[in-house]
Design a protein around this motif. Structure first.
Motif, PDB file in Angstrom:
ATOM      1  N   HIS A   1      -2.207   2.592  -9.190  1.00  0.00           N
ATOM      2  CA  HIS A   1      -2.755   3.818  -8.634  1.00  0.00           C
ATOM      3  C   HIS A   1      -3.222   4.712  -9.772  1.00  0.00           C
ATOM      4  O   HIS A   1      -2.819   4.547 -10.917  1.00  0.00           O
TER       5      HIS A   1
ATOM      6  N   ASP B   1      -6.741   4.898  -4.100  1.00  0.00           N
ATOM      7  CA  ASP B   1      -5.456   4.321  -3.726  1.00  0.00           C
ATOM      8  C   ASP B   1      -5.649   2.895  -3.262  1.00  0.00           C
ATOM      9  O   ASP B   1      -6.610   2.592  -2.550  1.00  0.00           O
TER      10      ASP B   1
ATOM     11  N   THR C   1      -4.066   0.410  -0.779  1.00  0.00           N
ATOM     12  CA  THR C   1      -3.160   0.403   0.361  1.00  0.00           C
ATOM     13  C   THR C   1      -3.141  -0.992   0.958  1.00  0.00           C
ATOM     14  O   THR C   1      -3.845  -1.889   0.490  1.00  0.00           O
ATOM     15  N   SER C   2      -2.369  -1.161   2.005  1.00  0.00           N
ATOM     16  CA  SER C   2      -2.345  -2.459   2.673  1.00  0.00           C
ATOM     17  C   SER C   2      -3.697  -2.760   3.316  1.00  0.00           C
ATOM     18  O   SER C   2      -4.013  -3.908   3.589  1.00  0.00           O
TER      19      SER C   2
END
Length: 128
Positions: free
Chosen positions: A23, A100, A102-103
């Protein structure tokens, strides 16, 4: 010079199941951001410019303060246009950008913070 067809660009996305996804540490987002999550994907910078200038550029300071997208072209055009707006007249806000993992994948995040607070109106004083 002989043309070489062996060069191919590839981008490898990290596995979202990894325990520690990378990140950005450059910008810390305030907790009070009202995010707009964009689900649209576009094919060209011209299309990104048309989309951003017809909606998100006008809405980002009034309807929401942050914009999230998985499309790098939309993020690029929005940051450029917000910065350009700030240079045409007296700067009114700071432009921040972050990303970011993320999933769902990589999300680009753009948000603004006003340099001067917006005037607060009571229900009786709102301009029409």
């Amino acid at each position: 010079m002989k043309e070489d067809d062996s060069f191919k660009e590839s981008i490898k996305s990290p596995d979202p199941k990894m325990a520690e996804l990378p990140h950005s540490r450059h910008a810390i987002e305030p907790e009070n951001i009202v995010w707009h999550k964009e689900t649209m994907s576009i094919d060209s910078l011209h299309e990104a410019y048309e989309w951003i200038t017809s909606g998100p550029l006008l809405e980002i300071r009034y309807l929401y303060s942050g914009y999230q997208t998985s499309d790098w072209m939309l993020a690029h055009v929005l940051v450029f246009e917000l910065t350009r707006l700030n240079t045409l007249s007296n700067p009114q806000f700071l432009v921040h950008a972050n990303y970011d993992f993320t999933s769902e994948g990589l999300f680009y995040k753009i948000w603004v913070t006003p340099l001067t607070p917006l005037p607060a109106y009571s229900d009786d004083e709102k301009p029409e």
